[in-house]
Scaffold this motif. Sequence first.
Motif, mmCIF file in Angstrom:
data_model
loop_
_atom_site.group_PDB
_atom_site.id
_atom_site.type_symbol
_atom_site.label_atom_id
_atom_site.label_comp_id
_atom_site.label_asym_id
_atom_site.label_seq_id
_atom_site.Cartn_x
_atom_site.Cartn_y
_atom_site.Cartn_z
ATOM 1 N N GLU B 255 0.815 -1.225 0.000
ATOM 2 C CA GLU B 255 0.000 0.000 0.000
ATOM 3 C C GLU B 255 0.848 1.275 0.000
ATOM 4 O O GLU B 255 0.297 2.376 0.048
ATOM 5 C CB GLU B 255 -0.944 0.008 1.215
ATOM 6 C CG GLU B 255 -2.154 -0.888 1.050
ATOM 7 C CD GLU B 255 -2.983 -0.537 -0.186
ATOM 8 O OE1 GLU B 255 -3.431 0.608 -0.279
ATOM 9 O OE2 GLU B 255 -3.152 -1.423 -1.047
ATOM 10 N N ASN B 258 -0.109 3.526 -2.582
ATOM 11 C CA ASN B 258 -1.552 3.635 -2.793
ATOM 12 C C ASN B 258 -2.198 4.387 -1.626
ATOM 13 O O ASN B 258 -1.983 5.596 -1.479
ATOM 14 C CB ASN B 258 -2.137 2.231 -2.976
ATOM 15 C CG ASN B 258 -3.596 2.231 -3.344
ATOM 16 O OD1 ASN B 258 -4.107 3.192 -3.917
ATOM 17 N ND2 ASN B 258 -4.285 1.153 -3.008
ATOM 18 N N THR B 259 -2.899 3.709 -0.748
ATOM 19 C CA THR B 259 -3.613 4.425 0.324
ATOM 20 C C THR B 259 -2.668 4.991 1.379
ATOM 21 O O THR B 259 -3.025 5.913 2.102
ATOM 22 C CB THR B 259 -4.624 3.494 1.037
ATOM 23 O OG1 THR B 259 -3.937 2.331 1.502
ATOM 24 C CG2 THR B 259 -5.748 3.081 0.119
ATOM 25 N N PHE B 292 -7.951 -0.433 -0.897
ATOM 26 C CA PHE B 292 -6.642 -1.083 -1.000
ATOM 27 C C PHE B 292 -6.452 -1.614 -2.424
ATOM 28 O O PHE B 292 -7.397 -1.909 -3.140
ATOM 29 C CB PHE B 292 -6.536 -2.255 -0.015
ATOM 30 C CG PHE B 292 -6.229 -1.859 1.408
ATOM 31 C CD1 PHE B 292 -6.146 -0.532 1.784
ATOM 32 C CD2 PHE B 292 -6.006 -2.834 2.383
ATOM 33 C CE1 PHE B 292 -5.855 -0.168 3.097
ATOM 34 C CE2 PHE B 292 -5.721 -2.483 3.697
ATOM 35 C CZ PHE B 292 -5.645 -1.150 4.046
ATOM 36 N N THR B 296 -2.953 -6.106 -2.514
ATOM 37 C CA THR B 296 -3.057 -6.087 -1.053
ATOM 38 C C THR B 296 -4.226 -6.958 -0.601
ATOM 39 O O THR B 296 -4.104 -7.736 0.351
ATOM 40 C CB THR B 296 -3.261 -4.651 -0.538
ATOM 41 O OG1 THR B 296 -2.393 -3.779 -1.259
ATOM 42 C CG2 THR B 296 -2.959 -4.559 0.950
#
Lengths: 450, 450
Positions: B255, B258-259, B292, B296
Amino acid sequence: MKQVPLPSTKSLTPAQIIVSYYFIAIAISVALLYLPGVTEADAELSFIDTVFVAVSAVSVTGLSPVNIADTFTVFGYAIIMMILQLGGIGIMSIGTFVWLIAGKKIGLRERQLIMIDHNQPTLSGVVKLIREIVKILLLIQLVGAIILSLYFMQFFEDPKFAILNGIFSTISATTNGGFDINGDSLLSFRGDYFVQSVHMLLIVLGAIGFPVLIEVKEFLSNKDKTFRFSLFTKITTVTYGALLVIGAIGIYVLEYFNTFRFLSWHDALFGALFHSVSSRSGGLTTMNIELFDQGTNFFMSFLMFIGASPSSVGGGIRTTTFAIALLFLINFSRGKNEIQIFGREIHLIDVFRSYAVILLAALIVIFSAILLSVTDPTIPITALIFEITSAFGTCGMSLGVTDDLSNIGKVTIMFLMFIGRVGLISFLFTLGGKSNSTKFHYPKERVIIG
Amino acid sequence: MKQVPLPSTKSLTPAQIIVSYYFIAIAISVALLYLPGVTEADAELSFIDTVFVAVSAVSVTGLSPVNIADTFTVFGYAIIMMILQLGGIGIMSIGTFVWLIAGKKIGLRERQLIMIDHNQPTLSGVVKLIREIVKILLLIQLVGAIILSLYFMQFFEDPKFAILNGIFSTISATTNGGFDINGDSLLSFRGDYFVQSVHMLLIVLGAIGFPVLIEVKEFLSNKDKTFRFSLFTKITTVTYGALLVIGAIGIYVLEYFNTFRFLSWHDALFGALFHSVSSRSGGLTTMNIELFDQGTNFFMSFLMFIGASPSSVGGGIRTTTFAIALLFLINFSRGKNEIQIFGREIHLIDVFRSYAVILLAALIVIFSAILLSVTDPTIPITALIFEITSAFGTCGMSLGVTDDLSNIGKVTIMFLMFIGRVGLISFLFTLGGKSNSTKFHYPKERVIIG
Ligand SMILES: [K+]
Ligand SMILES: [K+]
């Protein structure tokens, strides 16, 4: 011929011989693909894509980041055919050879598998056997090539191209190579049941396992009245056949309300049967499998993961591994310790081997999927799993993402084609080296499982 | 108390006792959820959804097709807490009981596992042990509930709701129930490291396995100078811990771009750690896991599939199963036949058990995915696999598709929660009945594997 005993393999384990063979074969293939005149003048083929095609051809997988028909010249086609034969005949020769050497240590029962039970395994015996194998394959290919070339005459204006296509298709099918020079696999022949049937037959003959072909030949020639089929042949043939039928039923049911909706029942039946046969390592397609339902693609991933018979041109965990796993599970749930089938008992070591192969294969597929989801985040994970199992099963089907893969993605797929071809058992023993027994024992203690 | 020997189980196998217990517990739970005043007046809860919530609560999973906070009254919350305790304490009591009965046949070494090695297992001993277990759990819950209730006072105007939420959260965390009455799991506390830490601790205490808790208590009380931790405790604790760390690192890395991109390092660290802990059967979330990356989510599916320790409130294939599988694979690739760890040797039967559990679990997950892809074609297969492994691991995380599932989909998920909770080993033996030895042997024959 003099009875020269088999050479000893003190320096290299059988597994290391197999791995070395493939490394050398790949190196030679890359060199061959760099010969002048192999690619079309306007075609661009990067180094990594060249290696990819070489690995794919040696491992008779068929995945390719470039369109074979557009990228390569007729000379290139010939080179690819050569590499496919190198991969196909290579594995059976070396596989048989290694099996015989291993057989020296294992004993009589195992050597019956390759029909030399009443003889000592000698070098001349091995050479004879390999010659036998090559003869069978070339005979199958000769018949296939003549039939397909003649049949193709009606479709192609140039009879030379019909013959070229007939030979290429035959080699690609018998070696389960999965490559084509049509540019769209067998989509043009989706209504031609004859072409499909010939291809399915050739794919099955390559994927059923060479020991099976040899035993069937022996059985048909009927020299030995005491002949019986080996346990291996029985298990692998029944498993291979059962999975073909289950695969076809599965694809039929799963696509019934999707791509098969507007097809006649016979078109749907052939579509289901062909892709069942093909997903077990053939790799050719007669329909656009990207339009298949996600469940169908996942089911096909499962079929590709299992793959073909051991000692065949196919990959995956192999039929016998899957069969013994299922037999173990059924027996275990019934509280039985011994696995009995066809009037024989399965060795404990083979149960262990099936465990090791399935476990390692599952871990490799799962971690490849996670890795590629990072390196290739734009590709749906379903398509990545499809590509990964296709490589591991040396199948060669793709949901059209091979050319979109990043370099790390491509290298991972190459690695998967390699171990799919070499076989995880060989791969495991190459990693682990020689077998060694434990010198002393600790007290045993139970733990809670599951 | 008199030393009454344990009752014999000639009529029912231990596995059948466990399965029967859960069936009865589910039936009682459905009846409880139909009591008047359990659901809000304006809430609609169909029969299948009621059964779903009952199965989910008894199996302490936490998946739900309805929002618990909106659908149920305070009385309903109390009923759900009761069912969670029934599920949580139920499994440890019955698990311990069955283990003791099984221990009668197995011998001294196994019984040490639950710390009664120098005594005969008697009914009074079992009762004492179960009382011990319940005492430990209630003590943990009491401390947790007081801490959380007091801490929640600052967030909720109504102190009664703060206490209710503190108790509910504690029970949900310790039983790894995964339910919440916040309406959005722990998303409101994503910046509150204290609440997250308490929850993680409670989840781990429930999922680490009751034999471990008992042995640690025994070790701390230090009555017996010859005390040593059992092999089970060592393996499961090391595996549980190692997977927590690997899970956290994996989620962090996956992640990272990403997040976690715009999070501080400590927010990201807690996010990774919390969802690693939670995916091993806790089921609570502090972030929107639907955002996610697909990789993930797939990685979390893998963690949920493995799950928690045996004889804990968690599900999945369990830590020991995974540990023995890995140990087997490592030893096998080194050519060793015996698995040695912590100065002990693993029994062959436990290697077989791990094989059976992993194989059956993988087949169930794969075929559930294919089935649900047919019954619920609009849901991406990645989300289906996530939901399936979440049910099998009795985790309870979802990518928000539980309420979209078809009835067949819901029944499948219920079945998965059930076998995830019962454990595949028990499930296998329930299917197969009693153990029986083979009367006669066939000759053994080798086959080619992989
Ligand atoms: K192929
Ligand atoms: K849970």
